[in-house]
Design a protein around this motif. Structure first.
Motif, PDB file in Angstrom:
ATOM      1  N   THR A  85       0.963  -1.103   0.022  1.00 53.01           N
ATOM      2  CA  THR A  85      -0.015  -0.362   0.088  1.00 53.01           C
ATOM      3  C   THR A  85       0.858   1.265   0.002  1.00 53.01           C
ATOM      4  OG1 THR A  85      -1.687  -1.304   1.101  1.00 53.01           O
ATOM      5  CG2 THR A  85      -1.905   1.181   1.427  1.00 53.01           C
ATOM      6  N   VAL A  86       1.766   1.406   0.808  1.00 49.19           N
ATOM      7  CA  VAL A  86       2.849   2.324   0.851  1.00 49.19           C
ATOM      8  C   VAL A  86       3.698   2.590  -0.378  1.00 49.19           C
ATOM      9  CG1 VAL A  86       4.860   3.436   2.064  1.00 49.19           C
ATOM     10  CG2 VAL A  86       2.918   2.366   3.383  1.00 49.19           C
ATOM     11  N   ILE A  87       4.072   1.602  -0.930  1.00 51.18           N
ATOM     12  CA  ILE A  87       5.115   1.584  -2.177  1.00 51.18           C
ATOM     13  C   ILE A  87       4.319   1.731  -3.398  1.00 51.18           C
ATOM     14  CG2 ILE A  87       6.474  -0.003  -3.616  1.00 51.18           C
ATOM     15  CD1 ILE A  87       7.432  -1.275  -1.264  1.00 51.18           C
ATOM     16  N   ARG A  88       2.851   1.308  -3.346  1.00 50.39           N
ATOM     17  CA  ARG A  88       2.004   1.668  -4.685  1.00 50.39           C
ATOM     18  C   ARG A  88       2.371   3.008  -5.354  1.00 50.39           C
ATOM     19  NH1 ARG A  88      -1.273  -2.246  -6.461  1.00 50.39           N
ATOM     20  NH2 ARG A  88      -2.273  -3.587  -4.914  1.00 50.39           N
ATOM     21  N   PRO A  89       2.176   4.151  -4.710  1.00 52.19           N
ATOM     22  CA  PRO A  89       2.283   5.406  -5.264  1.00 52.19           C
ATOM     23  C   PRO A  89       3.562   6.146  -5.590  1.00 52.19           C
ATOM     24  CG  PRO A  89       1.601   5.655  -3.089  1.00 52.19           C
ATOM     25  CD  PRO A  89       1.657   4.138  -3.488  1.00 52.19           C
ATOM     26  N   MET A  90       4.748   5.148  -5.202  1.00 52.51           N
ATOM     27  CA  MET A  90       6.166   5.642  -5.254  1.00 52.51           C
ATOM     28  C   MET A  90       6.651   5.117  -6.564  1.00 52.51           C
ATOM     29  SD  MET A  90       7.744   4.677  -1.678  1.00 52.51           S
ATOM     30  CE  MET A  90       7.167   5.376  -0.385  1.00 52.51           C
ATOM     31  N   LYS A  91       7.640   6.015  -7.320  1.00 52.59           N
ATOM     32  CA  LYS A  91       8.227   5.628  -8.612  1.00 52.59           C
ATOM     33  C   LYS A  91       8.729   4.110  -8.739  1.00 52.59           C
ATOM     34  CE  LYS A  91       8.916  10.401  -9.911  1.00 52.59           C
ATOM     35  NZ  LYS A  91       9.908  11.420 -10.313  1.00 52.59           N
ATOM     36  N   GLY A  92       9.207   3.690  -7.736  1.00 56.44           N
ATOM     37  CA  GLY A  92       9.992   2.235  -7.938  1.00 56.44           C
ATOM     38  C   GLY A  92      11.484   2.394  -7.855  1.00 56.44           C
ATOM     39  N   GLY A  93      12.180   1.331  -7.857  1.00 56.47           N
ATOM     40  CA  GLY A  93      13.838   1.297  -7.910  1.00 56.47           C
ATOM     41  C   GLY A  93      14.003  -0.064  -7.397  1.00 56.47           C
ATOM     42  N   TRP A  94      15.266  -0.149  -7.269  1.00 58.23           N
ATOM     43  CA  TRP A  94      15.894  -1.672  -6.944  1.00 58.23           C
ATOM     44  C   TRP A  94      15.507  -2.059  -5.565  1.00 58.23           C
ATOM     45  CZ3 TRP A  94      18.502  -1.974  -2.323  1.00 58.23           C
ATOM     46  CH2 TRP A  94      18.717  -0.672  -1.591  1.00 58.23           C
ATOM     47  N   TRP A  95      15.093  -0.974  -4.651  1.00 59.58           N
ATOM     48  CA  TRP A  95      14.478  -1.242  -3.296  1.00 59.58           C
ATOM     49  C   TRP A  95      13.264  -1.833  -3.168  1.00 59.58           C
ATOM     50  CZ3 TRP A  95      10.297   1.166  -2.548  1.00 59.58           C
ATOM     51  CH2 TRP A  95      10.050   2.437  -3.098  1.00 59.58           C
ATOM     52  N   VAL A  96      12.424  -2.043  -4.188  1.00 58.06           N
ATOM     53  CA  VAL A  96      11.080  -2.286  -4.198  1.00 58.06           C
ATOM     54  C   VAL A  96      11.147  -3.810  -3.696  1.00 58.06           C
ATOM     55  CG1 VAL A  96       9.066  -2.876  -5.445  1.00 58.06           C
ATOM     56  CG2 VAL A  96       9.938  -0.728  -5.700  1.00 58.06           C
ATOM     57  N   GLY A  97      11.781  -5.087  -4.407  1.00 62.52           N
ATOM     58  CA  GLY A  97      11.760  -6.197  -3.831  1.00 62.52           C
ATOM     59  C   GLY A  97      12.132  -6.377  -2.584  1.00 62.52           C
ATOM     60  N   PRO A  98      13.278  -5.873  -2.193  1.00 59.16           N
ATOM     61  CA  PRO A  98      13.691  -6.098  -0.788  1.00 59.16           C
ATOM     62  C   PRO A  98      12.836  -5.754   0.335  1.00 59.16           C
ATOM     63  CG  PRO A  98      15.664  -5.242  -2.080  1.00 59.16           C
ATOM     64  CD  PRO A  98      14.332  -5.472  -2.858  1.00 59.16           C
ATOM     65  N   VAL A  99      12.164  -4.420  -0.014  1.00 53.02           N
ATOM     66  CA  VAL A  99      11.194  -3.810   1.004  1.00 53.02           C
ATOM     67  C   VAL A  99       9.834  -4.825   0.832  1.00 53.02           C
ATOM     68  CG1 VAL A  99       9.463  -1.922   1.319  1.00 53.02           C
ATOM     69  CG2 VAL A  99      12.015  -1.441   0.819  1.00 53.02           C
ATOM     70  N   LEU A 100       9.454  -5.263  -0.120  1.00 51.41           N
ATOM     71  CA  LEU A 100       8.281  -6.323  -0.230  1.00 51.41           C
ATOM     72  C   LEU A 100       8.558  -7.437   0.516  1.00 51.41           C
ATOM     73  CD1 LEU A 100       6.740  -5.493  -3.396  1.00 51.41           C
ATOM     74  CD2 LEU A 100       5.639  -5.033  -1.282  1.00 51.41           C
ATOM     75  N   LEU A 101       9.773  -8.133   0.136  1.00 54.06           N
ATOM     76  CA  LEU A 101      10.202  -9.286   0.798  1.00 54.06           C
ATOM     77  C   LEU A 101      10.417  -9.118   2.358  1.00 54.06           C
ATOM     78  CD1 LEU A 101      10.855 -12.192   0.103  1.00 54.06           C
ATOM     79  CD2 LEU A 101      13.192 -11.424  -0.041  1.00 54.06           C
ATOM     80  N   GLY A 102      10.682  -7.959   2.873  1.00 56.34           N
ATOM     81  CA  GLY A 102      11.014  -7.878   4.367  1.00 56.34           C
ATOM     82  C   GLY A 102       9.766  -7.747   4.881  1.00 56.34           C
ATOM     83  N   GLY A 103       8.779  -7.034   4.070  1.00 57.90           N
ATOM     84  CA  GLY A 103       7.515  -6.884   4.714  1.00 57.90           C
ATOM     85  C   GLY A 103       6.523  -8.156   4.943  1.00 57.90           C
TER      86      GLY A 103
END
Length: 131
Positions: A85-103
């Motif tokens: 929910t927090v990541i959806r409106p962001m532009k994205g980047g290399w960090w998306v996968g690790p942040v979602l996995l950590g979540g």
């Protein structure tokens, strides 16, 4: 976490873009899109379902691995949906996968750790007679 997801869409819903990402490539660039309404429905629905599973598991009179597993699953779903929910409106980047996995991984791991420590403390009190 369900309340935070609902609050996110209640407060930011109108200012979000009409299309939000629902998939990212390996580099963290959005490559799949969904309407804002569909994203909100899925995010809110999954977070409320996770809260319901967690509440039902907590209220259950059964003990053991099954109950702990259900609590961990609920925490993982809730954590993953909250991060999404927090990541959806962001532009994205290399960090998306690790942040979602950590979540998805951190909440169940911490839930199981907390249950294990509480169980250990209860056994110590029972076995050693300490209050």
């Amino acid at each position: 976490m369900a309340a935070a997801v609902v609050a996110h869409y209640a407060v930011r819903g109108r200012s979000l873009p009409d299309r939000l990402p629902n998939h990212w490539d390996a580099a963290g660039r959005p490559d799949g899109w969904v309407s804002k309404g569909t994203a909100a429905a899925w995010d809110i629905g999954l977070s409320v379902a996770a809260a319901g599973l967690g509440a039902a598991s907590s209220a259950s009179r059964t003990n053991g691995a099954g109950r702990a597993g259900r609590l961990a699953i609920a925490a993982g779903i809730a954590g993953g949906v909250a991060k999404l929910t927090v990541i959806r409106p962001m532009k994205g980047g290399w960090w998306v996968g690790p942040v979602l996995l950590g979540g998805v991984i951190a909440p169940p791991a911490l839930t199981l750790l907390g249950l294990a420590l509480a169980g250990r403390d209860a056994e110590r009190r029972r076995d050693l007679g300490r209050a």
